[in-house]
Design an enzyme around this catalytic site. Structure first.
Site, PDB file in Angstrom:
ATOM      1  N   LYS A 290      62.287  -2.385  43.253  1.00  0.00           N
ATOM      2  CA  LYS A 290      62.571  -3.081  41.792  1.00  0.00           C
ATOM      3  C   LYS A 290      63.789  -1.891  41.167  1.00  0.00           C
ATOM      4  O   LYS A 290      64.569  -1.719  40.074  1.00  0.00           O
ATOM      5  CB  LYS A 290      62.110  -4.182  41.414  1.00  0.00           C
ATOM      6  CG  LYS A 290      61.729  -5.191  41.849  1.00  0.00           C
ATOM      7  CD  LYS A 290      62.685  -5.834  41.753  1.00  0.00           C
ATOM      8  CE  LYS A 290      62.830  -7.504  43.107  1.00  0.00           C
ATOM      9  NZ  LYS A 290      64.286  -8.103  42.978  1.00  0.00           N
TER      10      LYS A 290
ATOM     11  N   ASP B 225      42.532  -9.153  37.063  1.00  0.00           N
ATOM     12  CA  ASP B 225      43.918  -9.922  36.179  1.00  0.00           C
ATOM     13  C   ASP B 225      44.838  -9.088  35.865  1.00  0.00           C
ATOM     14  O   ASP B 225      46.053  -9.353  36.004  1.00  0.00           O
ATOM     15  CB  ASP B 225      43.063  -9.169  34.960  1.00  0.00           C
ATOM     16  CG  ASP B 225      41.897  -9.724  34.380  1.00  0.00           C
ATOM     17  OD1 ASP B 225      41.717 -11.002  35.264  1.00  0.00           O
ATOM     18  OD2 ASP B 225      41.338  -9.630  33.203  1.00  0.00           O
TER      19      ASP B 225
ATOM     20  N   TYR C 276      55.978  -2.712  44.896  1.00  0.00           N
ATOM     21  CA  TYR C 276      57.386  -4.122  44.428  1.00  0.00           C
ATOM     22  C   TYR C 276      57.987  -3.557  43.245  1.00  0.00           C
ATOM     23  O   TYR C 276      59.252  -3.301  43.560  1.00  0.00           O
ATOM     24  CB  TYR C 276      56.173  -5.502  44.211  1.00  0.00           C
ATOM     25  CG  TYR C 276      57.708  -5.871  43.947  1.00  0.00           C
ATOM     26  CD1 TYR C 276      58.955  -6.880  44.830  1.00  0.00           C
ATOM     27  CD2 TYR C 276      57.272  -6.827  43.032  1.00  0.00           C
ATOM     28  CE1 TYR C 276      59.140  -8.067  44.906  1.00  0.00           C
ATOM     29  CE2 TYR C 276      58.775  -7.497  42.237  1.00  0.00           C
ATOM     30  CZ  TYR C 276      59.894  -8.508  43.102  1.00  0.00           C
ATOM     31  OH  TYR C 276      60.613  -9.588  43.014  1.00  0.00           O
TER      32      TYR C 276
ATOM     33  N   ARG D  94      50.454 -13.975  29.991  1.00  0.00           N
ATOM     34  CA  ARG D  94      51.431 -13.642  30.905  1.00  0.00           C
ATOM     35  C   ARG D  94      52.613 -14.935  30.859  1.00  0.00           C
ATOM     36  O   ARG D  94      52.363 -15.644  29.804  1.00  0.00           O
ATOM     37  CB  ARG D  94      51.477 -14.653  32.881  1.00  0.00           C
ATOM     38  CG  ARG D  94      50.820 -13.309  33.528  1.00  0.00           C
ATOM     39  CD  ARG D  94      51.271 -12.391  33.383  1.00  0.00           C
ATOM     40  NE  ARG D  94      50.472 -11.533  34.850  1.00  0.00           N
ATOM     41  CZ  ARG D  94      49.299 -10.625  34.491  1.00  0.00           C
ATOM     42  NH1 ARG D  94      49.333 -10.224  33.005  1.00  0.00           N
ATOM     43  NH2 ARG D  94      49.241  -9.622  35.582  1.00  0.00           N
TER      44      ARG D  94
ATOM     45  N   SER E  31      62.769  -6.902  37.941  1.00  0.00           N
ATOM     46  CA  SER E  31      61.135  -7.805  37.738  1.00  0.00           C
ATOM     47  C   SER E  31      60.993  -7.947  36.227  1.00  0.00           C
ATOM     48  O   SER E  31      60.439  -6.045  36.346  1.00  0.00           O
ATOM     49  CB  SER E  31      60.314  -8.020  39.098  1.00  0.00           C
ATOM     50  OG  SER E  31      58.755  -8.024  38.208  1.00  0.00           O
ATOM     51  N   SER E  32      59.584  -8.388  35.782  1.00  0.00           N
ATOM     52  CA  SER E  32      59.563  -7.439  34.490  1.00  0.00           C
ATOM     53  C   SER E  32      57.857  -6.460  35.085  1.00  0.00           C
ATOM     54  O   SER E  32      58.103  -5.408  33.880  1.00  0.00           O
ATOM     55  CB  SER E  32      58.594  -8.942  33.498  1.00  0.00           C
ATOM     56  OG  SER E  32      57.620  -9.722  34.067  1.00  0.00           O
ATOM     57  N   CYS E  33      57.505  -6.582  36.016  1.00  0.00           N
ATOM     58  CA  CYS E  33      56.886  -5.771  36.547  1.00  0.00           C
ATOM     59  C   CYS E  33      56.950  -4.337  36.939  1.00  0.00           C
ATOM     60  O   CYS E  33      56.123  -3.289  37.394  1.00  0.00           O
ATOM     61  CB  CYS E  33      55.781  -6.080  37.780  1.00  0.00           C
ATOM     62  SG  CYS E  33      56.799  -5.578  39.494  1.00  0.00           S
TER      63      CYS E  33
ATOM     64  N   HIS F  16      52.675 -17.332  43.151  1.00  0.00           N
ATOM     65  CA  HIS F  16      52.254 -16.457  41.625  1.00  0.00           C
ATOM     66  C   HIS F  16      51.346 -17.318  41.523  1.00  0.00           C
ATOM     67  O   HIS F  16      51.141 -18.770  41.668  1.00  0.00           O
ATOM     68  CB  HIS F  16      53.691 -16.648  41.011  1.00  0.00           C
ATOM     69  CG  HIS F  16      53.890 -15.461  41.572  1.00  0.00           C
ATOM     70  ND1 HIS F  16      55.299 -15.497  42.345  1.00  0.00           N
ATOM     71  CD2 HIS F  16      53.900 -14.002  41.131  1.00  0.00           C
ATOM     72  CE1 HIS F  16      56.039 -13.460  42.815  1.00  0.00           C
ATOM     73  NE2 HIS F  16      55.764 -13.681  41.314  1.00  0.00           N
TER      74      HIS F  16
HETATM   75  O1  GFB Z   1      51.298 -14.374  38.852  1.00  0.00           O
HETATM   76  P1  GFB Z   1      50.326 -13.097  39.024  1.00  0.00           P
HETATM   77  O2  GFB Z   1      50.301 -13.596  40.849  1.00  0.00           O
HETATM   78  O3  GFB Z   1      51.242 -11.899  39.756  1.00  0.00           O
HETATM   79  O4  GFB Z   1      49.071 -13.386  38.166  1.00  0.00           O
HETATM   80  P2  GFB Z   1      51.547 -11.052  38.269  1.00  0.00           P
HETATM   81  C1  GFB Z   1      48.155 -12.752  38.245  1.00  0.00           C
HETATM   82  C2  GFB Z   1      47.446 -13.191  36.755  1.00  0.00           C
HETATM   83  O5  GFB Z   1      46.619 -14.877  37.563  1.00  0.00           O
HETATM   84  C3  GFB Z   1      45.748 -12.355  36.915  1.00  0.00           C
HETATM   85  C4  GFB Z   1      45.658 -15.230  37.651  1.00  0.00           C
HETATM   86  O6  GFB Z   1      46.167 -11.979  36.039  1.00  0.00           O
HETATM   87  C5  GFB Z   1      45.191 -13.624  38.619  1.00  0.00           C
HETATM   88  O7  GFB Z   1      44.124 -12.940  38.122  1.00  0.00           O
HETATM   89  N1  GFB Z   1      45.223 -16.021  38.147  1.00  0.00           N
HETATM   90  C6  GFB Z   1      44.073 -16.498  37.974  1.00  0.00           C
HETATM   91  C7  GFB Z   1      45.698 -16.289  40.281  1.00  0.00           C
HETATM   92  N2  GFB Z   1      44.093 -17.418  39.341  1.00  0.00           N
HETATM   93  C8  GFB Z   1      45.548 -17.122  40.220  1.00  0.00           C
HETATM   94  C9  GFB Z   1      45.772 -17.533  41.283  1.00  0.00           C
HETATM   95  O8  GFB Z   1      45.468 -18.770  41.573  1.00  0.00           O
HETATM   96  N3  GFB Z   1      46.689 -17.104  41.916  1.00  0.00           N
HETATM   97  C10 GFB Z   1      47.058 -16.396  41.126  1.00  0.00           C
HETATM   98  N4  GFB Z   1      48.542 -15.531  42.492  1.00  0.00           N
HETATM   99  N5  GFB Z   1      46.909 -15.490  40.334  1.00  0.00           N
HETATM  100  C11 GFB Z   1      53.170 -10.389  39.655  1.00  0.00           C
HETATM  101  C12 GFB Z   1      53.506  -8.744  40.457  1.00  0.00           C
HETATM  102  O9  GFB Z   1      52.111  -9.873  39.573  1.00  0.00           O
HETATM  103  O10 GFB Z   1      54.004 -10.574  38.848  1.00  0.00           O
HETATM  104  C13 GFB Z   1      55.187  -9.093  41.109  1.00  0.00           C
HETATM  105  O11 GFB Z   1      52.465  -9.501  41.324  1.00  0.00           O
HETATM  106  C14 GFB Z   1      55.825  -9.875  39.924  1.00  0.00           C
HETATM  107  O12 GFB Z   1      55.475  -8.333  42.035  1.00  0.00           O
HETATM  108  C15 GFB Z   1      55.781 -10.672  39.487  1.00  0.00           C
HETATM  109  O13 GFB Z   1      56.590  -9.249  39.831  1.00  0.00           O
HETATM  110  C16 GFB Z   1      56.720 -11.370  38.618  1.00  0.00           C
HETATM  111  O14 GFB Z   1      52.429 -11.496  36.817  1.00  0.00           O
HETATM  112  O15 GFB Z   1      50.139  -9.899  38.233  1.00  0.00           O
END
Ligand code: GFB
Length: 316
Positions: free
Chosen positions: A142, A271, A138, A211, A109-111, A181
């Protein structure tokens, strides 16, 4: 090119990625694809996984199983994210080695990259700095998976490769508002807000984080491309190379689902990583590029969501 008649095991076939891999293998004419239900095999159990591999003896393996989730699930369930993933990666890689699997692809994963990595992120940034705290467990699991594949290649000459996809989305995603996500969570929130005629829709964080989003059918295509064309020690990034702010994403989803809605940013929510866009030149030079533009992918994913919801088939 890997042999289309040989046996192929897709570990994690029910998930977003695994189901897309099954569709891609089917369209490529693979005739012997094997899967196993979670109730019949716990991928965290080495002896059970060894026994399954000894019986099935797959020639190729797509290792796309794991415990996954969005920023909230990662932050609140660090034990599950590190334990499940460490175990699943370990058992499947080791069992594949024991039965002499010809080639295995592992998905990271990119994380895995440091929070402050230079953007767009190159493969060499791995382990060059501290990780983003919201997904450290996570990411560590990975990274261990990448090092597992490298280790088995170095020590035993196993043809095990690793691909690092960016944030994925598409049919079969987890549309849970809290644990999913960002993209499916927002889709669901806008969909429900429209149903209930709410005036505002909540978006977590400042909206400024950026993202990169890759449609899972593009990822599945890249995985098959890499199985056919790549055999090297170093992991390889898979993405579009294009990123968007969360605000832009939310506006795109609003325009698609419920244009009358007003966005409200909840800055008490994290964030996460400020920016996370992959440098995909290594993959582009090999001859592969993503094909599905974000707006097209959003629209087809929303169509899928509505149909699946009507049939009661949405994972949440
Ligand atoms: O996809 P996400 O949850 O994960 O996105 P990451 C998080 C970003 O979206 C943060 C914003 O900047 C949040 O503040 N966001 C806005 C929201 N509204 C929402 C919402 O309703 N739900 C969610 N989930 N986010 C993940 C990792 O990181 O990336 C995993 O946690 C994995 O491990 C994945 O690697 C690819 O992009 O931050």
């Amino acid at each position: 090119m890997i042999d289309r008649q040989s046996s192929v095991f897709v570990a994690g076939h029910k998930g977003l990625v695994g189901s897309a891999i099954l569709r891609r293998l089917d369209s490529a004419g693979f005739s012997d694809v094997r899967v196993v239900e979670r109730k019949d095999l716990d991928l965290r159990d080495q002896s059970a996984v060894n026994a399954w591999f000894e019986t099935e003896r797959p020639k190729y393996v797509f290792l796309v199983a794991g415990t996954v989730g969005g920023i909230m699930a990662n932050s609140t369930r660090p034990a599950d994210f590190i334990y499940d993933n460490l175990m699943i990666h370990g058992t499947v890689v080791h069992a594949s080695h024991r039965v002499g699997v010809e080639k295995l692809i592992y998905l990271g994963s990119s994380c895995i990259y440091p929070r402050e990595a230079d953007q767009p992120i190159i493969e060499d940034s791995l382990l060059s700095g501290p990780l983003e705290p919201t997904n450290e467990s996570y990411a560590l699991a990975k990274i261990a998976g990448i090092k597992l594949c490298e280790g088995y290649r170095r020590q035993y000459g196993d043809d095990f490769i690793s691909a690092m996809p960016t944030n994925l989305y598409g049919p079969g995603d987890n549309f849970d508002e809290m644990n999913g996500h960002v993209l499916p969570s927002l889709m669901r929130r806008f969909h429900e807000a429209k149903d209930e005629q709410q005036e505002t829709v909540e978006v977590w964080g400042s909206g400024k984080a950026k993202r990169e989003f890759l449609h899972v059918d593009d990822l599945a295509d890249a995985c098959l491309f890499l199985m056919d064309n790549y055999s090297d020690l170093e992991h390889i990034n898979v993405g579009t190379g294009i990123d968007h702010s969360i605000k832009e994403l939310a506006e795109n989803i609003r325009d698609l689902i419920y244009p009358e809605a007003e966005l409200v940013f909840d800055t008490s929510k994290p964030d996460g990583m400020p920016r996370k866009v992959l440098n995909v030149s290594k993959l582009t030079e090999l001859g592969w590029k993503a094909k599905i533009p974000l707006l097209e992918g959003l629209s087809s994913t929303y169509d899928w969501f509505r149909t699946a919801k009507a049939k009661g088939e949405v994972r949440e």
